[in-house]
Structures are given as C-alpha cells and as structure tokens.
Design a protein around this motif. Sequence first.
Motif, PDB file in Angstrom:
ATOM      1  N   VAL A   1       2.575  -6.043  16.560  1.00 34.45           N
ATOM      2  CA  VAL A   1       1.377  -5.564  17.228  1.00 34.45           C
ATOM      3  C   VAL A   1       0.719  -6.731  17.950  1.00 34.45           C
ATOM      4  O   VAL A   1       0.853  -7.886  17.522  1.00 34.45           O
ATOM      5  N   GLN A   2       0.035  -6.445  19.019  1.00 30.51           N
ATOM      6  CA  GLN A   2      -0.675  -7.488  19.747  1.00 30.51           C
ATOM      7  C   GLN A   2      -1.993  -7.823  19.049  1.00 30.51           C
ATOM      8  O   GLN A   2      -2.568  -6.994  18.338  1.00 30.51           O
ATOM      9  N   ALA A   3      -2.461  -9.015  19.277  1.00 28.57           N
ATOM     10  CA  ALA A   3      -3.749  -9.419  18.729  1.00 28.57           C
ATOM     11  C   ALA A   3      -4.830  -8.432  19.170  1.00 28.57           C
ATOM     12  O   ALA A   3      -4.861  -7.994  20.318  1.00 28.57           O
ATOM     13  N   GLY A   4      -5.689  -8.095  18.224  1.00 28.91           N
ATOM     14  CA  GLY A   4      -6.727  -7.099  18.488  1.00 28.91           C
ATOM     15  C   GLY A   4      -6.313  -5.677  18.170  1.00 28.91           C
ATOM     16  O   GLY A   4      -7.169  -4.783  18.122  1.00 28.91           O
ATOM     17  N   GLY A   5      -5.037  -5.478  17.920  1.00 28.02           N
ATOM     18  CA  GLY A   5      -4.537  -4.142  17.618  1.00 28.02           C
ATOM     19  C   GLY A   5      -4.715  -3.773  16.160  1.00 28.02           C
ATOM     20  O   GLY A   5      -5.334  -4.503  15.372  1.00 28.02           O
ATOM     21  N   SER A   6      -4.139  -2.622  15.803  1.00 27.98           N
ATOM     22  CA  SER A   6      -4.280  -2.086  14.444  1.00 27.98           C
ATOM     23  C   SER A   6      -2.941  -1.664  13.884  1.00 27.98           C
ATOM     24  O   SER A   6      -2.012  -1.312  14.626  1.00 27.98           O
ATOM     25  N   LEU A   7      -2.859  -1.693  12.578  1.00 27.63           N
ATOM     26  CA  LEU A   7      -1.717  -1.168  11.843  1.00 27.63           C
ATOM     27  C   LEU A   7      -2.228  -0.553  10.553  1.00 27.63           C
ATOM     28  O   LEU A   7      -3.268  -0.974  10.026  1.00 27.63           O
ATOM     29  N   ARG A   8      -1.453   0.380  10.033  1.00 22.07           N
ATOM     30  CA  ARG A   8      -1.792   1.002   8.752  1.00 22.07           C
ATOM     31  C   ARG A   8      -0.595   0.875   7.825  1.00 22.07           C
ATOM     32  O   ARG A   8       0.481   1.416   8.113  1.00 22.07           O
ATOM     33  N   LEU A   9      -0.788   0.168   6.756  1.00 20.67           N
ATOM     34  CA  LEU A   9       0.261   0.011   5.754  1.00 20.67           C
ATOM     35  C   LEU A   9       0.065   1.042   4.653  1.00 20.67           C
ATOM     36  O   LEU A   9      -1.074   1.399   4.317  1.00 20.67           O
ATOM     37  N   SER A  10       1.173   1.476   4.094  1.00 21.34           N
ATOM     38  CA  SER A  10       1.120   2.407   2.971  1.00 21.34           C
ATOM     39  C   SER A  10       1.999   1.903   1.840  1.00 21.34           C
ATOM     40  O   SER A  10       3.020   1.249   2.081  1.00 21.34           O
ATOM     41  N   CYS A  11       1.595   2.210   0.642  1.00 29.23           N
ATOM     42  CA  CYS A  11       2.367   1.835  -0.545  1.00 29.23           C
ATOM     43  C   CYS A  11       2.471   3.069  -1.435  1.00 29.23           C
ATOM     44  O   CYS A  11       1.458   3.587  -1.897  1.00 29.23           O
ATOM     45  N   SER A  12       3.673   3.538  -1.636  1.00 31.31           N
ATOM     46  CA  SER A  12       3.866   4.695  -2.499  1.00 31.31           C
ATOM     47  C   SER A  12       4.293   4.226  -3.883  1.00 31.31           C
ATOM     48  O   SER A  12       5.096   3.297  -4.013  1.00 31.31           O
ATOM     49  N   VAL A  13       3.758   4.874  -4.889  1.00 28.73           N
ATOM     50  CA  VAL A  13       4.032   4.521  -6.279  1.00 28.73           C
ATOM     51  C   VAL A  13       4.853   5.633  -6.905  1.00 28.73           C
ATOM     52  O   VAL A  13       4.474   6.798  -6.845  1.00 28.73           O
ATOM     53  N   SER A  14       5.964   5.296  -7.500  1.00 28.62           N
ATOM     54  CA  SER A  14       6.808   6.298  -8.139  1.00 28.62           C
ATOM     55  C   SER A  14       7.224   5.814  -9.520  1.00 28.62           C
ATOM     56  O   SER A  14       7.027   4.657  -9.880  1.00 28.62           O
ATOM     57  N   GLY A  15       7.806   6.721 -10.258  1.00 26.77           N
ATOM     58  CA  GLY A  15       8.229   6.381 -11.608  1.00 26.77           C
ATOM     59  C   GLY A  15       7.175   6.796 -12.614  1.00 26.77           C
ATOM     60  O   GLY A  15       6.576   7.852 -12.491  1.00 26.77           O
ATOM     61  N   ARG A  16       6.932   5.939 -13.580  1.00 29.96           N
ATOM     62  CA  ARG A  16       5.976   6.236 -14.625  1.00 29.96           C
ATOM     63  C   ARG A  16       4.570   6.007 -14.083  1.00 29.96           C
ATOM     64  O   ARG A  16       4.007   4.922 -14.214  1.00 29.96           O
ATOM     65  N   THR A  17       4.010   7.021 -13.481  1.00 29.76           N
ATOM     66  CA  THR A  17       2.734   6.854 -12.789  1.00 29.76           C
ATOM     67  C   THR A  17       1.554   7.384 -13.573  1.00 29.76           C
ATOM     68  O   THR A  17       0.422   7.323 -13.085  1.00 29.76           O
ATOM     69  N   ALA A  18       1.781   7.904 -14.753  1.00 29.10           N
ATOM     70  CA  ALA A  18       0.667   8.415 -15.543  1.00 29.10           C
ATOM     71  C   ALA A  18      -0.229   7.262 -15.979  1.00 29.10           C
ATOM     72  O   ALA A  18       0.232   6.167 -16.264  1.00 29.10           O
ATOM     73  N   GLY A  19      -1.528   7.518 -15.993  1.00 29.72           N
ATOM     74  CA  GLY A  19      -2.449   6.474 -16.396  1.00 29.72           C
ATOM     75  C   GLY A  19      -3.137   5.839 -15.207  1.00 29.72           C
ATOM     76  O   GLY A  19      -2.889   6.184 -14.058  1.00 29.72           O
TER      77      GLY A  19
END
Length: 125
Positions: free
Chosen positions: A11-29
């Motif tokens: 991305v160029q300076a001044g621009g935007s990005l959106r990162l995502s992180c998905s959690v899988s597996g033992r996700t209870a709690g």
Amino acid sequence: VQLQASGGGLVQAGGSLRLSCSVSGRTAGNYAMAWFRQAPGKEREFVAAITWNGGNTYYSDSVKGRFTISRDTAKNTVNLQMNSLKPEYTAVYYCAAKRGYFPSAYSTPGAYTFWGQGTLVTVSS
C-alpha cells in the motif's frame, strides 16, 4: 489453538489496510488478543491488544489514533484497521493470543501463548 492472519499487502503511504486474525481449534473460554509486528533486523514490537469481550483496547504510541483493533467473538476473529500508513510501518504483522485473564504485561511477546504465521505489510513512500 491456531491463529491465521491475513490481509497484508502493498500500500502507498497514507493508505489503509485491514488485517484479520481467525482463531480456530480449542476456542472455548476467554482470550486476550494482540497484534505485534517485526521489521527486518528489528525486534518484535507491540502494536495493539484487546480484552476478550472487546471492552478495552490498548495501543502503542506509534499507532495510536491511526490503528483500531476490534474483535468479533461470535466469529472468533480479531481485526486491525490500519489508516494513514507510514513507510516505517512496513513489517510482518503477527496476531497473538493468551487464554484466560488479560495480561498486565500485554505489550510483551512473552505474555502470549499462541501465534499466527504473520502477514506482510509493505508501505511504499
């Protein structure tokens, strides 16, 4: 528990990005979640963190006011909206998680148990 980060790119300076992180597996709690980044030749540094219910967020001084961390508990995802990007933000961005209480040392990598593989963000000038 597995973490999968996505959304990086060029991305160029001044621009935007959106990162995502998905959690899988033992996700209870409850999980504290965070984003860190690591530029070439530098140590991994804290970017942002969020409590398990999203009620509290924390940012490094360098990104405060530019980045927003959020989470969708129902979808087990954590997002990082990055605006007004600078070339010095170029790094591999990692999501991290810790089961249980929110750590007082939330800005240190050692406080987190689980890590994603990282996604590269390149900001051109």
